[in-house]
Structures are given as structure tokens and as C-alpha cells.
Design a protein around this motif. Structure first.
Motif, PDB file in Angstrom:
ATOM      1  N   ASN A  93       9.500  36.487 -14.768  1.00 12.88           N
ATOM      2  CA  ASN A  93       8.734  35.252 -14.713  1.00 12.88           C
ATOM      3  C   ASN A  93       7.290  35.584 -15.102  1.00 12.88           C
ATOM      4  O   ASN A  93       6.584  36.278 -14.375  1.00 12.88           O
ATOM      5  CB  ASN A  93       8.781  34.656 -13.305  1.00 12.88           C
ATOM      6  N   ARG A  94       6.882  35.083 -16.247  1.00 12.97           N
ATOM      7  CA  ARG A  94       5.577  35.435 -16.781  1.00 12.97           C
ATOM      8  C   ARG A  94       4.608  34.264 -16.714  1.00 12.97           C
ATOM      9  O   ARG A  94       5.017  33.105 -16.865  1.00 12.97           O
ATOM     10  CB  ARG A  94       5.693  35.911 -18.241  1.00 12.97           C
ATOM     11  N   ASN A  95       3.354  34.586 -16.508  1.00 13.06           N
ATOM     12  CA  ASN A  95       2.292  33.578 -16.439  1.00 13.06           C
ATOM     13  C   ASN A  95       1.440  33.697 -17.700  1.00 13.06           C
ATOM     14  O   ASN A  95       0.661  34.637 -17.857  1.00 13.06           O
ATOM     15  CB  ASN A  95       1.441  33.788 -15.187  1.00 13.06           C
ATOM     16  N   ARG A  96       1.587  32.724 -18.596  1.00 13.70           N
ATOM     17  CA  ARG A  96       0.884  32.772 -19.879  1.00 13.70           C
ATOM     18  C   ARG A  96      -0.627  32.588 -19.718  1.00 13.70           C
ATOM     19  O   ARG A  96      -1.417  33.145 -20.478  1.00 13.70           O
ATOM     20  CB  ARG A  96       1.442  31.725 -20.833  1.00 13.70           C
ATOM     21  N   VAL A  97      -1.026  31.799 -18.734  1.00 10.06           N
ATOM     22  CA  VAL A  97      -2.460  31.598 -18.497  1.00 10.06           C
ATOM     23  C   VAL A  97      -3.122  32.924 -18.145  1.00 10.06           C
ATOM     24  O   VAL A  97      -4.181  33.277 -18.667  1.00 10.06           O
ATOM     25  CB  VAL A  97      -2.692  30.569 -17.369  1.00 10.06           C
ATOM     26  N   ALA A  98      -2.483  33.686 -17.264  1.00  7.90           N
ATOM     27  CA  ALA A  98      -3.031  34.982 -16.882  1.00  7.90           C
ATOM     28  C   ALA A  98      -3.089  35.926 -18.081  1.00  7.90           C
ATOM     29  O   ALA A  98      -4.026  36.719 -18.214  1.00  7.90           O
ATOM     30  CB  ALA A  98      -2.198  35.593 -15.762  1.00  7.90           C
ATOM     31  N   GLY A  99      -2.091  35.854 -18.950  1.00  4.60           N
ATOM     32  CA  GLY A  99      -2.099  36.685 -20.146  1.00  4.60           C
ATOM     33  C   GLY A  99      -3.283  36.392 -21.040  1.00  4.60           C
ATOM     34  O   GLY A  99      -3.942  37.302 -21.561  1.00  4.60           O
ATOM     35  N   GLU A 100      -3.585  35.102 -21.215  1.00  4.22           N
ATOM     36  CA  GLU A 100      -4.737  34.722 -22.031  1.00  4.22           C
ATOM     37  C   GLU A 100      -6.044  35.124 -21.353  1.00  4.22           C
ATOM     38  O   GLU A 100      -6.977  35.587 -22.005  1.00  4.22           O
ATOM     39  CB  GLU A 100      -4.720  33.213 -22.283  1.00  4.22           C
ATOM     40  N   GLU A 102       4.801  38.148 -12.636  1.00  5.60           N
ATOM     41  CA  GLU A 102       4.230  37.803 -11.336  1.00  5.60           C
ATOM     42  C   GLU A 102       3.905  39.028 -10.491  1.00  5.60           C
ATOM     43  O   GLU A 102       2.930  39.036  -9.740  1.00  5.60           O
ATOM     44  CB  GLU A 102       5.185  36.874 -10.587  1.00  5.60           C
ATOM     45  N   ASN A 103       4.723  40.072 -10.625  1.00  2.71           N
ATOM     46  CA  ASN A 103       4.494  41.253  -9.782  1.00  2.71           C
ATOM     47  C   ASN A 103       3.326  42.123 -10.244  1.00  2.71           C
ATOM     48  O   ASN A 103       2.987  43.114  -9.606  1.00  2.71           O
ATOM     49  CB  ASN A 103       5.770  42.099  -9.704  1.00  2.71           C
ATOM     50  N   ARG A 104       2.682  41.750 -11.372  1.00  7.74           N
ATOM     51  CA  ARG A 104       1.517  42.507 -11.832  1.00  7.74           C
ATOM     52  C   ARG A 104       0.229  41.685 -11.783  1.00  7.74           C
ATOM     53  O   ARG A 104      -0.858  42.219 -12.057  1.00  7.74           O
ATOM     54  CB  ARG A 104       1.740  43.013 -13.268  1.00  7.74           C
ATOM     55  N   ILE A 105       0.300  40.436 -11.448  1.00  7.19           N
ATOM     56  CA  ILE A 105      -0.875  39.565 -11.477  1.00  7.19           C
ATOM     57  C   ILE A 105      -1.965  40.065 -10.530  1.00  7.19           C
ATOM     58  O   ILE A 105      -3.137  40.167 -10.898  1.00  7.19           O
ATOM     59  CB  ILE A 105      -0.482  38.110 -11.139  1.00  7.19           C
ATOM     60  N   ALA A 106      -1.582  40.399  -9.297  1.00  9.27           N
ATOM     61  CA  ALA A 106      -2.577  40.839  -8.313  1.00  9.27           C
ATOM     62  C   ALA A 106      -3.261  42.131  -8.756  1.00  9.27           C
ATOM     63  O   ALA A 106      -4.475  42.308  -8.557  1.00  9.27           O
ATOM     64  CB  ALA A 106      -1.917  41.028  -6.951  1.00  9.27           C
ATOM     65  N   ASP A 107      -2.509  43.043  -9.371  1.00  5.73           N
ATOM     66  CA  ASP A 107      -3.088  44.314  -9.808  1.00  5.73           C
ATOM     67  C   ASP A 107      -4.085  44.105 -10.949  1.00  5.73           C
ATOM     68  O   ASP A 107      -5.162  44.713 -10.965  1.00  5.73           O
ATOM     69  CB  ASP A 107      -1.981  45.272 -10.258  1.00  5.73           C
ATOM     70  N   TYR A 108      -3.714  43.237 -11.916  1.00  9.09           N
ATOM     71  CA  TYR A 108      -4.643  42.942 -13.004  1.00  9.09           C
ATOM     72  C   TYR A 108      -5.922  42.295 -12.458  1.00  9.09           C
ATOM     73  O   TYR A 108      -7.035  42.648 -12.853  1.00  9.09           O
ATOM     74  CB  TYR A 108      -3.998  41.999 -14.019  1.00  9.09           C
ATOM     75  N   ALA A 109      -5.755  41.348 -11.539  1.00 11.08           N
ATOM     76  CA  ALA A 109      -6.907  40.645 -10.974  1.00 11.08           C
ATOM     77  C   ALA A 109      -7.825  41.613 -10.219  1.00 11.08           C
ATOM     78  O   ALA A 109      -9.050  41.550 -10.336  1.00 11.08           O
ATOM     79  CB  ALA A 109      -6.433  39.525 -10.049  1.00 11.08           C
ATOM     80  N   HIS A 110      -7.221  42.531  -9.468  1.00 15.24           N
ATOM     81  CA  HIS A 110      -8.009  43.510  -8.715  1.00 15.24           C
ATOM     82  C   HIS A 110      -8.798  44.398  -9.664  1.00 15.24           C
ATOM     83  O   HIS A 110      -9.972  44.715  -9.409  1.00 15.24           O
ATOM     84  CB  HIS A 110      -7.092  44.350  -7.838  1.00 15.24           C
ATOM     85  N   CYS A 111      -8.183  44.805 -10.755  1.00 13.27           N
ATOM     86  CA  CYS A 111      -8.864  45.649 -11.735  1.00 13.27           C
ATOM     87  C   CYS A 111     -10.089  44.941 -12.312  1.00 13.27           C
ATOM     88  O   CYS A 111     -11.133  45.557 -12.533  1.00 13.27           O
ATOM     89  CB  CYS A 111      -7.898  46.033 -12.857  1.00 13.27           C
ATOM     90  N   LEU A 112      -9.965  43.635 -12.537  1.00 11.88           N
ATOM     91  CA  LEU A 112     -11.055  42.862 -13.127  1.00 11.88           C
ATOM     92  C   LEU A 112     -12.060  42.381 -12.092  1.00 11.88           C
ATOM     93  O   LEU A 112     -13.099  41.811 -12.443  1.00 11.88           O
ATOM     94  CB  LEU A 112     -10.486  41.663 -13.892  1.00 11.88           C
ATOM     95  N   GLY A 113     -11.739  42.575 -10.796  1.00 18.45           N
ATOM     96  CA  GLY A 113     -12.662  42.191  -9.744  1.00 18.45           C
ATOM     97  C   GLY A 113     -12.732  40.706  -9.477  1.00 18.45           C
ATOM     98  O   GLY A 113     -13.777  40.198  -9.061  1.00 18.45           O
ATOM     99  N   ILE A 114     -11.615  39.993  -9.696  1.00 18.23           N
ATOM    100  CA  ILE A 114     -11.602  38.553  -9.444  1.00 18.23           C
ATOM    101  C   ILE A 114     -10.410  38.203  -8.557  1.00 18.23           C
ATOM    102  O   ILE A 114      -9.474  39.002  -8.379  1.00 18.23           O
ATOM    103  CB  ILE A 114     -11.522  37.747 -10.752  1.00 18.23           C
TER     104      ILE A 114
END
Length: 304
Positions: free
Chosen positions: A13-20, A71-83
């Protein structure tokens, strides 16, 4: 009739908004994610990326950007970017503004030389000098350096010692000492990155000589980063300190000194300060002059 059992990996299950949003963020931070993994700007050379356990495959990263982030990587990407993850996945999020706000938290240390540039200078400054980048730069440059420099039109080779001793928000801190006209001069400086170069503003303790130097950013040049012993060349401009007030242009080469066993950086710094005071320059005809002259003034082959 039996139901067909799907084969292979289950679809994600992928989130295209997060990808952009990830694409926008990496572009804004000056990061690369495709095949050129040797580039210092590649995410695989980014400490925060590795610490957050993000994908190591350029193909996977590119897929996350184009098709959406699982979905299982969204939190990790967000943490890396500090948001916040909620902002990362929301189509209402202005990613440029959110990331700029995250990078430019006002702690009183943003540079003061921004008058007349409105928002352009501070925005770019915090992008170039974000915390993770400055920590990586400090890990490479922390230490005591022996500097030799040549003033324009002068055949003497002057000596100086520089100690890159700390990192703060948006800058590295350094101390230096040289001797000129029989007077010992100590200075303090701030080092920061702008685009592909490192800039230093320094002020002598007599508060009369304000100087400026520029050299390459070793994190933007992998071969420079890997030099052993580590050294840099650059150009500088400073007040003359004489009645005519004509600025001085100089060329320098600084090389990091190995730290002897049992000695602190401060101890090595004080040892080098004493050596500078004892012999502040090398005149023409001295045994060291020829080799040092060539080292300082010869072109840097890695950058030509």
C-alpha cells in the motif's frame, strides 16, 4: 474450482503524496538518490538516512518516489526529514515551507549578514548548513592545522596555526594564531558552507583586522575528502593593519596534524602556537622556502 493463490511478493500500500513530498525534500536539500552513489550528495552518504534505516537500493528509492512510499516506511522517511508523519502524507502540506521552517528554527545563531537580501540569504544559508551536514563536516575537519600562506607581492612564506574546535548551529568554530611585524595575533572565526565552497569570517582579538577566506567544501569533492593527511588550499583577503589600509590578498595551504598519543587538541594547538611565535615566516633562501612555496602556489590537481 479452487481459487487461484497469488504468487510472488504481496503488493504494498503506497502513498503517492508522500512520494512526491520526498522528491521535493531531496531536491530542496540538494540530495541525489539514483545511481551515482559515490557522490557525497547521494542519500547513501547521508548520516541521517542510514541512521533511519531507509532503503539502500537506488531502484527502491526511485520507486518510492515515483509510485509512492509504502506505509511501513512513511514514519522513517518523515523522521529523517525532521517533520511529522501526518504532514508528510497530507496533500494539503506545503513541503517547501514546512521543510524550510524545520531547518531554520530560530535559536539566535542564524547569521547577521542578511540585511538587504530579505528571505533569500537566510533560507539558503540554513539549507546549506543544516545540522546533519555540519556534524559530518566537523567529523572530517575537527583538528589542528599547520597553515602556510603567501601574501600577494611578498616572497616570505608566513606561518599560522588553525584549530577547528567545535560545531554549532549553522557553523563550525575555529581559532587561529599568527605573528606579523613582531606582534602575536590570535583570531576567532566562523566557517560555513555556501554552495560548493567553505567560507570563513575571522576577526583578530585586537578587533582591527577582519578577514575572509574561501576554499572548497571537501564533502562536495570526494577525492579531497579522502586525502591523507587531510589538507586544503584557498584564498584570503584581510586588512593590511598599516596606515595605507590597502587590503591584503593571500594564498594558503593548511594541513591537519596527527594528534600524538596522550595529547589533546588544545595541547597540540598550544604547541603549534609556540612554534609560530618562534619562527613566524620562512624567508627566500631558507631550506624550507622552495618546497613550501611550491606547495602553497601550485595548482590543486584534483580541482583543475
Amino acid at each position: 474450482m479452487k481459487a487461484k493463490i497469488p504468487s510472488g511478493r504481496p503488493s504494498l500500500n503506497r502513498n503517492r503524496v508522500a512520494g512526491e513530498h520526498l522528491r521535493i525534500a531531496l531536491k530542496m536539500l540538494g540530495k541525489k538518490w539514483r545511481r551515482d552513489v559515490e557522490d557525497t550528495r547521494h542519500v547513501l552518504n547521508w548520516e541521517s538516512w542510514i541512521a533511519c534505516g531507509l532503503p539502500r537500493s537506488p531502484t527502491t528509492i526511485d520507486t518510492d518516489i515515483r509510485e509512492g512510499i509504502p506505509e511501513n516506511r512513511i514514519a522513517d522517511y518523515a523522521h529523517c526529514l525532521g517533520i511529522m508523519p501526518e504532514l508528510f502524507i497530507s496533500p494539503q502540506t506545503d513541503m517547501v515551507k514546512v521543510l524550510a521552517d524545520s531547518l531554520s528554527t530560530d535559536d539566535g545563531r542564524t547569521p547577521s549578514m542578511v540585511l538587504g537580501y530579505k528571505e533569500a540569504f537566510p533560507k539558503r544559508y540554513v539549507e546549506h548548513n543544516r545540522q546533519s551536514y555540519m556534524q559530518e563536516l566537523f567529523a572530517l575537519m575537527n583538528g589542528v592545522y599547520r597553515m602556510h600562506y603567501v601574501l600577494q607581492g611578498v616572497e616570505l612564506i608566513h606561518r599560522c596555526t588553525v584549530w577547528v574546535y567545535d560545531v554549532e548551529a549553522y557553523r563550525l568554530l575555529l581559532r587561529g594564531r599568527f605573528s606579523m611585524f613582531g606582534a602575536e595575533n590570535e583570531f576567532n572565526g566562523n566557517m560555513f558552507r555556501w554552495h560548493n565552497n567553505l567560507h570563513v569570517h575571522y576577526l583578530c582579538q585586537n578587533e582591527m583586522e577582519l578577514g575572509y577566506t574561501m576554499t572548497v567544501d571537501p564533502l562536495r569533492h570526494n577525492l579531497v575528502k579522502r586525502r591523507s593527511p587531510f589538507w586544503l588550499k584557498g584564498q584570503g583577503l584581510t586588512d593590511r593593519g598599516l596606515a595605507d589600509n590597502i587590503p591584503i590578498i593571500f594564498t594558503y595551504r593548511m594541513e591537519m596534524l596527527p594528534l600524538p598519543d596522550g595529547m589533546t587538541h588544545e595541547g597540540l594547538w598550544r604547541q603549534e602556537c609556540k612554534a609560530v611565535l618562534e619562527q613566524p615566516f620562512f624567508p627566500p633562501g631558507s631550506p624550507e622556502h622552495g618546497a613550501l612555496w611550491a606547495q602553497v602556489l601550485s595548482p590543486d590537481d584534483l580541482l583543475s
